[in-house]
Motif scaffolding. Sequence first.
Motif, mmCIF file in Angstrom:
data_model
loop_
_atom_site.group_PDB
_atom_site.id
_atom_site.type_symbol
_atom_site.label_atom_id
_atom_site.label_comp_id
_atom_site.label_asym_id
_atom_site.label_seq_id
_atom_site.Cartn_x
_atom_site.Cartn_y
_atom_site.Cartn_z
ATOM 1 N N ASN A 172 15.874 -0.649 55.104
ATOM 2 C CA ASN A 172 15.668 0.753 54.758
ATOM 3 C C ASN A 172 16.698 1.561 55.536
ATOM 4 O OD1 ASN A 172 14.621 1.289 57.354
ATOM 5 N ND2 ASN A 172 12.544 0.817 56.661
ATOM 6 N N THR A 173 16.647 2.875 55.350
ATOM 7 C CA THR A 173 17.683 3.722 55.954
ATOM 8 C C THR A 173 17.103 4.437 57.166
ATOM 9 O OG1 THR A 173 18.802 3.901 53.835
ATOM 10 C CG2 THR A 173 19.304 5.597 55.463
ATOM 11 N N HIS A 174 17.527 3.959 58.341
ATOM 12 C CA HIS A 174 16.962 4.437 59.609
ATOM 13 C C HIS A 174 17.233 5.922 59.813
ATOM 14 C CE1 HIS A 174 18.229 0.103 60.891
ATOM 15 N NE2 HIS A 174 17.140 0.084 60.141
ATOM 16 N N SER A 175 18.415 6.340 59.360
ATOM 17 C CA SER A 175 18.883 7.692 59.696
ATOM 18 C C SER A 175 18.026 8.781 59.044
ATOM 19 C CB SER A 175 20.349 7.856 59.297
ATOM 20 O OG SER A 175 20.507 7.613 57.923
ATOM 21 N N GLY B 76 28.620 -0.660 56.823
ATOM 22 C CA GLY B 76 27.993 0.135 57.876
ATOM 23 C C GLY B 76 26.507 0.336 57.646
ATOM 24 N N HIS B 77 25.885 -0.674 57.051
ATOM 25 C CA HIS B 77 24.462 -0.601 56.727
ATOM 26 C C HIS B 77 23.886 -1.990 56.931
ATOM 27 C CE1 HIS B 77 21.273 1.866 55.145
ATOM 28 N NE2 HIS B 77 20.907 0.918 54.322
ATOM 29 N N HIS B 78 22.758 -2.094 57.634
ATOM 30 C CA HIS B 78 22.313 -3.378 58.164
ATOM 31 C C HIS B 78 20.834 -3.613 57.875
ATOM 32 C CE1 HIS B 78 25.811 -2.038 60.429
ATOM 33 N NE2 HIS B 78 26.099 -3.314 60.634
ATOM 34 N N MET C 144 24.906 9.894 61.330
ATOM 35 C CA MET C 144 25.566 9.430 60.103
ATOM 36 C C MET C 144 24.529 9.238 59.001
ATOM 37 S SD MET C 144 28.186 6.292 59.713
ATOM 38 C CE MET C 144 28.944 5.899 58.169
HETATM 39 C C1 LIG Z 1 26.751 4.657 62.662
HETATM 40 C C2 LIG Z 1 26.181 3.633 61.743
HETATM 41 O O1 LIG Z 1 26.856 3.611 60.521
HETATM 42 C C3 LIG Z 1 24.718 3.898 61.489
HETATM 43 O O2 LIG Z 1 23.997 3.764 62.697
HETATM 44 C C4 LIG Z 1 24.170 2.966 60.425
HETATM 45 C C5 LIG Z 1 24.215 1.520 60.859
HETATM 46 N N1 LIG Z 1 23.398 0.671 60.039
HETATM 47 C C6 LIG Z 1 22.301 1.174 59.447
HETATM 48 N N2 LIG Z 1 21.496 0.348 58.810
HETATM 49 C C7 LIG Z 1 20.392 0.782 58.236
HETATM 50 N N3 LIG Z 1 19.605 -0.093 57.619
HETATM 51 N N4 LIG Z 1 20.061 2.078 58.266
HETATM 52 C C8 LIG Z 1 20.828 3.006 58.863
HETATM 53 O O3 LIG Z 1 20.489 4.199 58.864
HETATM 54 C C9 LIG Z 1 22.011 2.547 59.485
HETATM 55 N N5 LIG Z 1 22.849 3.377 60.066
#
Ligand SMILES: C[C@H](O)[C@H](O)[C@H]1CNC2=NC(N)=NC(=O)C2=N1
Length: 103
Positions: free
Chosen positions: A74-77, A57-59, A1
């Motif tokens: 930051n954005t893990h993906s 959906g962002h943590h 995602m």
């Molecule tokens: C499937 C879900 O939305 C993803 O894993 C989200 C969850 N929360 C997330 N949070 C953050 N900070 N970065 C992400 O890339 C991220 N991906």
Amino acid sequence: MNAQVEPLSDKEIEERLAELPGWSVEGDSLRRHYLFHGHVPAVAMVVHIAQIQEELGHHADLTLGYNRVGVAVNTHSIGGRVTHLDFGLARRIEDIAPGHGVR
Ligand SMILES: C[C@H](O)[C@H](O)[C@H]1CNC2=NC(N)=NC(=O)C2=N1
């Protein structure tokens, strides 16, 4: 995602930071901390942030002290870079902070 999300350029980060006083980019995260008038208000802020994070959906990585809440996101993906998703969460957090009696 979120694989389609692009990291922001240094210039974009600078422009967006100008609209979020108190926030900074350190390392590869967008960060801020807040101080409260005691422990329970700090915990309430964490719960409120958690609700927003679930909605988006962002943590962020949150740290809780006695009267302090730290936020780093930051954005893990995309390998832990700063994106508009991070600024979107920061904006939402910033908007609820006054209601929690941040000092
Ligand atoms: C499937 C879900 O939305 C993803 O894993 C989200 C969850 N929360 C997330 N949070 C953050 N900070 N970065 C992400 O890339 C991220 N991906």
